[in-house]
Write a protein that holds these residues in place. Structure first.
Motif, short mmCIF file in Angstrom:
data_model
loop_
_atom_site.label_atom_id
_atom_site.label_comp_id
_atom_site.label_asym_id
_atom_site.label_seq_id
_atom_site.Cartn_x
_atom_site.Cartn_y
_atom_site.Cartn_z
N UNK A 2 -11.38 18.74 64.13
CA UNK A 2 -12.33 17.94 64.91
C UNK A 2 -11.95 16.47 64.90
N UNK A 3 -11.60 15.95 63.74
CA UNK A 3 -11.28 14.52 63.67
C UNK A 3 -9.91 14.22 64.24
N UNK A 24 -12.87 13.04 73.65
CA UNK A 24 -14.27 12.89 73.23
C UNK A 24 -14.77 14.10 72.46
N UNK A 25 -15.80 13.87 71.66
CA UNK A 25 -16.37 14.95 70.85
C UNK A 25 -16.88 16.10 71.72
N UNK A 26 -17.41 15.79 72.89
CA UNK A 26 -18.03 16.81 73.74
C UNK A 26 -17.07 17.88 74.21
N UNK A 27 -15.75 17.59 74.21
CA UNK A 27 -14.79 18.57 74.71
C UNK A 27 -14.22 19.46 73.60
N UNK A 28 -14.65 19.26 72.35
CA UNK A 28 -14.05 19.98 71.23
C UNK A 28 -14.29 21.48 71.33
N UNK A 50 -12.27 29.71 70.25
CA UNK A 50 -12.20 30.75 69.22
C UNK A 50 -12.89 30.33 67.93
N UNK A 51 -13.08 29.05 67.72
CA UNK A 51 -13.60 28.58 66.45
C UNK A 51 -15.09 28.90 66.31
N UNK A 52 -15.45 29.35 65.11
CA UNK A 52 -16.87 29.56 64.79
C UNK A 52 -17.40 28.26 64.17
N UNK A 53 -17.86 27.40 65.02
CA UNK A 53 -18.30 26.08 64.59
C UNK A 53 -19.69 26.19 63.95
N UNK A 54 -19.84 25.61 62.77
CA UNK A 54 -21.11 25.67 62.06
C UNK A 54 -22.18 24.89 62.82
N UNK A 55 -23.42 25.26 62.54
CA UNK A 55 -24.54 24.56 63.19
C UNK A 55 -24.54 23.08 62.82
N UNK A 106 -21.45 16.97 66.49
CA UNK A 106 -20.79 16.79 67.79
C UNK A 106 -21.80 16.30 68.83
N UNK A 107 -22.97 16.92 68.82
CA UNK A 107 -23.99 16.56 69.80
C UNK A 107 -24.44 15.11 69.64
N UNK A 108 -24.34 14.58 68.42
CA UNK A 108 -24.81 13.22 68.15
C UNK A 108 -23.67 12.29 67.76
#
Length: 852
Positions: free
Chosen positions: A257-258, A265-269, A275-280, A286-288
């Motif tokens: 991510x970093x 931008x973060x929004x395109x990650x 495929x990634x199981x991104x944690x809540x 990312x949203x903030x």
């Protein structure tokens, strides 16, 4: 007959009961052997009697008898009960009347059970308790015996402390209170034994074979330290695929991510890595990611709130505004120094004097003599001084020497090098003024504790371009690409960069592999033509492709060549455009201001002929000098003046004193010490009338000068602004800054007005969709936006633009010195008031001045 048998049995029973009482009397008189003979004789005669085995059990319990035996006593006590249970009703009554009832028999057995338990306790070993349990399965001390047996068994397993000892215990004593502890120790030993080498292979085997082990997470974390140390996108994604739903997988995603934020931008990650199981929690980050955090006082503590005034971080004692960006806040909470993420999550706690951003989410934190590398995914490790990101690793210094560690904290290269740096995809290790260039994968074995082989050390190196690395040493030279694949072996020869590829010179031969496999006695080239000379042949190529074989050839200027076949000589401008060159004539290229051949001049005796780059002969008058400006325009000098022509030979202007390019299409012209402008494509012409060369504000606006003052005219020479200004700067969107009498005004060309004047000073601020400035007018400070105009009128003590690229706000301060107060007003980027706070001077300094 039946009556007789019954009578006999009754007599036997009466006799047996009498013998039992007799035996008890003999025992009391300590005539143990007599008692023993009597009871054996009685039992031979009457095998159904319960009293005789009972008294025999009592006899075996008599400690003063030499044949006393607890196990024999237990045997006959049990036998007595068994025989008692087989008696008929009549004999039962007689046994009860004679004092040999069931209760007495059972009490004797229970007494023996307890004696056996005490004996087991006296032995105190697992085997002693197990023997008791095997023989006394219904004893009242059974639970205690099981407890003590299990305890001794666990102590025995612990003493041996091996897989086999704990497995035996767990297999045989599943209900033991120490079963969980035994299992925990078993799992630890299993993990330690399988992974004792510390190698990736063993860790991978364990993780695959024992996915339910309590050490699975530890194992995966060790795999992470090794694999993620390569720090490539592909490796990190594969790691997450192989070990999903682990904390290490989330660390790997944090690294990804970093790295992503460095370029995108973060929004395109999430879209880039579906495929990634991104944690809540990361989804929330990312949203903030671009959320603006505003520090404010709430009574006696500091909070961070968002633009909606929702509290994000609370109860801070102090903050350091100089150690703060969109990712984190450096703060104090009580006595603790914390680094806090933009959603309030703490990811590091410690003491420090300095924090430096390293890139890709890494920070170097220095506290005292200790340096810690912290990543914003929450991982950190101590390392040497001055850590620097040398993608994909980190360089550190120890005792003045450089080494490498992985981004997961594993040592890679010992600190013994004079310098380490990254360039064009390679890691350079310098030692004793020699350098070793290496791909990152060279160091990968070190992540698993294995040796690796550095590339050789060279005395010299040079990047011939971004992909070709030249190395030299000991009178040898070599050439590699940026994947360290050898292109030219390291030998005694000279390597030079060519227009395409390179040349290799050995003794009396030179070869360019891109030109020919043949070695020549010499090789030369210009921008477009190449010549290979050998003793008996000549090879000419145009841009390394189209081949010619003339009798002779030599390069002509930067982009042409002269070739001769038999009695005919030609000058080739390209492979298809050529000029015939008469004998005893000369053709020379005429170079423009960029040192390119714009025209060609053929000189034959006293006759001069000009040819353009397309090979077309131009009809021109007699001239004394010709000066190409570029491939489109040239000056022709006649007498003392110049005429301006285009490359087709068309005269455009005449009687000039000089001309120079402003850009490819616009020309500044000079006549009688006055400057003008000319542009053919849109018929722009400004007659020479200006003291200095006009400079372009836009394609249609020009700054002119007179008496050291400046004004603006249009391409049609229409005056836009008179020449009364000390400075003129174009800003954006038709806006200009004009300086007069030491003050600035903003002029709007489109509206033909001045939206703001009297500006003492200003500076541009970043953020937002349109450029804006913060400016001072009089004693007040305000904000002017290029699209909105005046956003904040200049009535404030100071104005700061804060927030992020997508969420910015203005902090306007009205300082009341007499009361030592600051009225802080928070405005949206459009000038809408969000909220306001009143703070003291001390509180203001705590929010916006560095910590001591």
């Amino acid at each position: 007959m039946r009556t007789w048998i019954t009578l006999c049995l009754t007599l036997l029973t009466l006799t047996s009961l009498g013998q039992a009482r007799r035996v008890e009397n003999l025992i009391e008189k300590e005539k143990y052997e007599n008692a023993y003979e009597v009871v054996l004789s009685g039992m031979e005669k009457d095998s159904t009697d319960a009293a005789l085995p009972f008294v025999l059990s009592e006899l075996y319990l008599t400690k003063t008898w030499t044949r006393a035996n607890l196990d024999s006593a237990f045997y006959f006590a049990v036998l007595a009960i068994e025989k008692y249970d087989l008696l008929d009703e009549k004999n039962l009554d007689k046994h009860i009347r004679d004092g040999f009832g069931k209760t007495r028999l059972v009490e004797l057995k229970e007494h023996i059970d307890h004696l056996a338990f005490e004996r087991a306790k006296s032995g105190g070993k697992e085997e002693d308790y197990q023997q008791f349990l095997d023989r006394h399965a219904d004893a009242s001390d059974l639970d205690s015996a099981i407890y003590l047996r299990n305890e001794q068994a666990f102590m025995k397993a612990s003493s041996e402390n091996s897989l086999s000892s704990y497995k035996f215990f767990m297999d045989n004593y599943k209900d033991a209170k120490d079963w969980q502890e035994a299992d925990a120790r078993y799992q630890k030993i299993l993990y330690n034994e399988i992974t004792s080498s510390g190698k990736l292979k063993e860790y991978s085997f364990f993780a695959e074979t024992y996915p339910n082990s309590p050490y699975y997470e530890d194992c995966v974390n060790e795999i992470y330290l090794i694999i993620a140390g390569e720090n490539t996108t592909e490796v990190l994604i594969n790691f997450v695929d192989n070990y999903p739903n682990t904390s290490a997988a989330q660390k790997a995603i944090g690294l990804l991510y970093h790295r992503h934020l460095e370029m995108e931008p973060a929004s395109s990650f999430a879209d880039k890595y579906p495929r990634l199981q991104i944690s809540d929690s990361l989804k929330n980050v990312i949203a903030h990611q671009d959320q603006a955090l505003i520090p404010v006082w709430n009574e006696d503590h500091i909070q961070f709130i968002n633009l909606e005034q929702e509290v994000i971080i609370d109860s801070l004692t102090a903050i350091d505004p100089m150690l703060r960006n969109a990712d984190y806040v450096s703060a104090q909470k009580g006595k603790d120094n914390l680094l806090i993420g933009q959603l309030g999550q703490k990811f590091y706690q410690g003491n420090w004097q300095k924090i430096e951003e390293m890139g890709c989410g890494f920070m170097a934190i220095t506290g005292g003599s200790k340096t810690t590398v912290v990543h914003k995914n929450g991982s950190y490790f101590e390392t040497g001084k001055n850590p620097q990101l040398i993608d994909p690793f980190i360089s550190v210094t120890r005792n003045g020497k450089y080494g490498l560690v992985s981004v997961t904290g594993k040592d890679i290269a010992p600190a013994k090098y004079d310098s380490i740096w990254f360039q064009n995809g390679l890691i350079f290790m310098e030692q004793e003024k020699k350098v070793s260039p290496n791909l990152a994968k060279v160091f990968y074995p070190a992540l698993d504790g294995n040796d690796y082989d550095l590339a050789p050390f060279y005395e010299e190196y040079e990047w011939l371009n971004d992909t070709l690395l030249w190395v030299a040493g000991n009178n040898k030279e070599g050439l590699f690409n940026n994947r360290m694949e050898p292109l030219v072996p390291f030998q005694k020869h000279r390597i030079d960069l060519a227009q395409k590829g390179w040349t290799i010179t050995r003794k009396n031969t030179v070869q360019n592999p891109a030109f020919s496999e043949t070695a020549f006695s010499s090789f030369e080239e210009n921008n477009t033509w190449q010549i290979g000379h050998s003793k008996d042949s000549l090879l000419v190529k145009y841009t390394y492709t189209v081949a010619f074989q003339p009798d002779s050839a030599f390069l002509l200027g930067p982009s042409s060549i002269e070739m001769r076949w038999g009695d005919s000589t030609f000058v080739y401008l390209t492979d298809t455009i050529r000029l015939y060159k008469p004998d005893k004539s000369t053709i020379r290229p005429l170079l423009d201001q960029r040192n390119e051949a714009a025209l060609y001049e053929l000189l034959e005796k006293k006759h001069k002929l000009i040819i353009n780059r397309k090979g077309r002969e131009l009809t021109l008058p007699e001239y004394s000098e010709i000066a190409p400006l570029n491939s489109t325009f040239f000056l022709l000098k006649k007498d003392k003046h110049y005429d301006l022509y285009n490359s087709s030979g068309e005269k455009l202007l005449e009687e000039l004193d000089g001309a120079a390019l402003i850009n490819d299409s616009t020309i500044s012209i000079l006549k009688e010490q006055q400057f003008g402008l000319f542009r053919q494509m849109d018929s722009l012409y400004m007659s020479p009338q200006f003291e200095k060369k006009p400079s372009a504000l836009t394609d249609t606006l020009w700054v002119i000068s007179k008496n050291e003052l400046y004004g603006v005219i249009s391409s049609s020479s229409l005056e836009i602004l008179p020449t009364i200004y000390e400075e003129i700067h174009y800003w954006t969107n038709g806006l200009m800054f004009l300086k007069k009498d030491l003050k600035w005004s903003i002029y709007d060309v489109k509206a033909n007005n001045f939206p703001e004047t009297g500006i003492i000073k200003y500076h541009s601020v970043e953020g937002g969709e349109d450029p804006s400035i913060i400016y001072q007018k009089g004693v007040g400070v305000g904000v002017f936006d290029s699209a909105q105009g005046i956003v904040l009128r200049p009535t404030y003590s100071s104005v700061l633009k804060k927030g992020t690229s997508s969420q910015s706000y203005y902090l306007a301060d009205k300082h009341v010195e007499e009361a030592s107060l600051h009225v802080l007003l928070y405005y949206a980027s459009n000038g809408e008031l969000l909220f306001q706070k009143v703070v003291s001077d001390t509180q203001y300094r705590a929010l916006y001045e560095p910590l001591d």
